[in-house]
Design a protein around this motif. Structure first.
Motif, PDB file in Angstrom:
ATOM      1  N   GLU A 133     -27.729  -6.045  15.511  1.00  0.00           N
ATOM      2  CA  GLU A 133     -26.889  -6.503  14.399  1.00  0.00           C
ATOM      3  C   GLU A 133     -26.047  -5.363  13.824  1.00  0.00           C
ATOM      4  OE1 GLU A 133     -27.471  -8.288   9.933  1.00  0.00           O
ATOM      5  OE2 GLU A 133     -28.593  -9.233  11.547  1.00  0.00           O
ATOM      6  N   ARG A 153     -21.916  -5.368  13.761  1.00  0.00           N
ATOM      7  CA  ARG A 153     -21.112  -5.243  12.542  1.00  0.00           C
ATOM      8  C   ARG A 153     -20.081  -4.125  12.674  1.00  0.00           C
ATOM      9  NH1 ARG A 153     -23.454  -7.068   7.398  1.00  0.00           N
ATOM     10  NH2 ARG A 153     -25.240  -8.421   7.759  1.00  0.00           N
ATOM     11  N   THR A 204     -26.156 -14.598  10.754  1.00  0.00           N
ATOM     12  CA  THR A 204     -25.354 -13.379  10.678  1.00  0.00           C
ATOM     13  C   THR A 204     -24.403 -13.208  11.854  1.00  0.00           C
ATOM     14  OG1 THR A 204     -27.327 -12.396   9.676  1.00  0.00           O
ATOM     15  CG2 THR A 204     -25.505 -10.933  10.143  1.00  0.00           C
ATOM     16  N   PHE A 263     -19.726 -12.094  12.401  1.00  0.00           N
ATOM     17  CA  PHE A 263     -19.134 -10.884  12.961  1.00  0.00           C
ATOM     18  C   PHE A 263     -18.903 -10.938  14.466  1.00  0.00           C
ATOM     19  CE2 PHE A 263     -21.898  -9.849   9.363  1.00  0.00           C
ATOM     20  CZ  PHE A 263     -20.993  -9.232   8.500  1.00  0.00           C
TER      21      PHE A 263
END
Length: 284
Positions: A204, A208, A239, A243
């Motif tokens: 993650e 990002r 999430t 992105f």
């Protein structure tokens, strides 16, 4: 005769004190309502691609790389200190087998395979935040120690001759302090696909930052694992959608390979057109 009372003596009136002169009020300093704001600019070289970036682009194998984050024995193999914590979510999707299949397809398509392992010195001197959070756990439990079997990339994901192995990963994102960005620039990469450990941590974090740098970012939802089903779902269904373009390994492999044209159908179609054209000529 009534006696006259003597006239009362008039009492002298007390002098009324003069009013004190009013003192001029001191000017109250004005309170500054606006604070001076220092303008902070992002260095031009932070973003690899300026606005509008490469997000949403079609996948071209020549400008695509898959980044496999921390496919190391510490996570992937029985005996690794973190294997028991992630083995449930690994098995649920078959992520290790899926990732190996993606690597094979990426190499065959002419795209780049990049491995991003993490390592630490035993004394933690190279750990960027060894007393906080997950990095504190890495130091305390002596995880991913340089030169150890635990830190080796697992057998199923062993790098091949033309693969790239990122050097210098110590933190959560695969960008800071490493040669990843230089490698991506050098090979003209615009699209990065991500898989690995952990789905809601290093994968993650890398996702990002890649997004902020302007890359077209893809997350391979069945090539990631973490310590809980809830955490995995929150990342892949939540999430990741903010992105990246989340997709399965099979969907990604399909985009790497252009649709094959059935040559038999093409030949047949050409023959039919030629036949009709010939008949038309005879009829004229």
């Amino acid at each position: 005769m009534p006696m006259k009372r003597p006239a009362a003596k008039s009492r002298p009136m007390k002098a009324v004190p003069k009013a004190a002169k009013s003192r001029p009020m001191k000017a109250v300093p004005k309170i500054a309502m606006k604070k001076k704001i220092t303008k902070v600019t992002v260095p031009d070289d932070y973003r690899v691609f300026s606005a509008p970036g490469k997000g949403g682009s079609d996948i071209n194998p020549k400008t695509t790389a898959v980044i496999f984050v921390e496919f190391q024995n510490e996570f992937c193999t029985p005996g690794g200190k973190l294997h028991d914590a992630v083995k449930e979510t690994m098995a649920a999707s078959g992520m290790l087998e899926n990732a190996a299949g993606v690597a094979k397809a990426v190499r065959a398509a002419g795209a780049k395979v990049i491995h991003a392992p993490i390592t630490f010195r035993p004394d933690g001197a190279d750990n960027p935040n060894k007393n906080l959070g997950i990095l504190a756990g890495c130091h305390k439990d002596q995880l991913f120690t340089i030169g150890s079997w635990n830190a080796d990339i697992c057998e199923q994901m062993s790098p091949e001759a033309d693969d790239i192995v990122v050097v210098g990963k110590k933190g959560l994102s695969a960008f800071p302090g490493t040669d990843l960005e230089d490698q991506l620039r050098q090979h003209g990469i615009e699209t990065v696909a991500l898989g690995g450990f952990m789905a809601n941590c290093c994968v993650e974090s890398t996702m990002r930052e890649a997004c902020e740098k302007g890359f077209n970012v893809i997350t391979l939802t069945d090539c990631v694992a973490t310590t809980s089903t809830e955490g995995l779902k929150a990342a892949t269904e939540g999430t990741y959608t903010f992105f990246s373009q989340p997709m399965t390994a099979e969907a990604f492999k399909a985009k790497l390979t252009p649709a094959q044209v059935d040559t038999h159908v093409v030949v047949q179609a050409v023959s039919t057109v030629a036949y009709l054209d010939e008949r038309h000529q005879h009829m004229m």
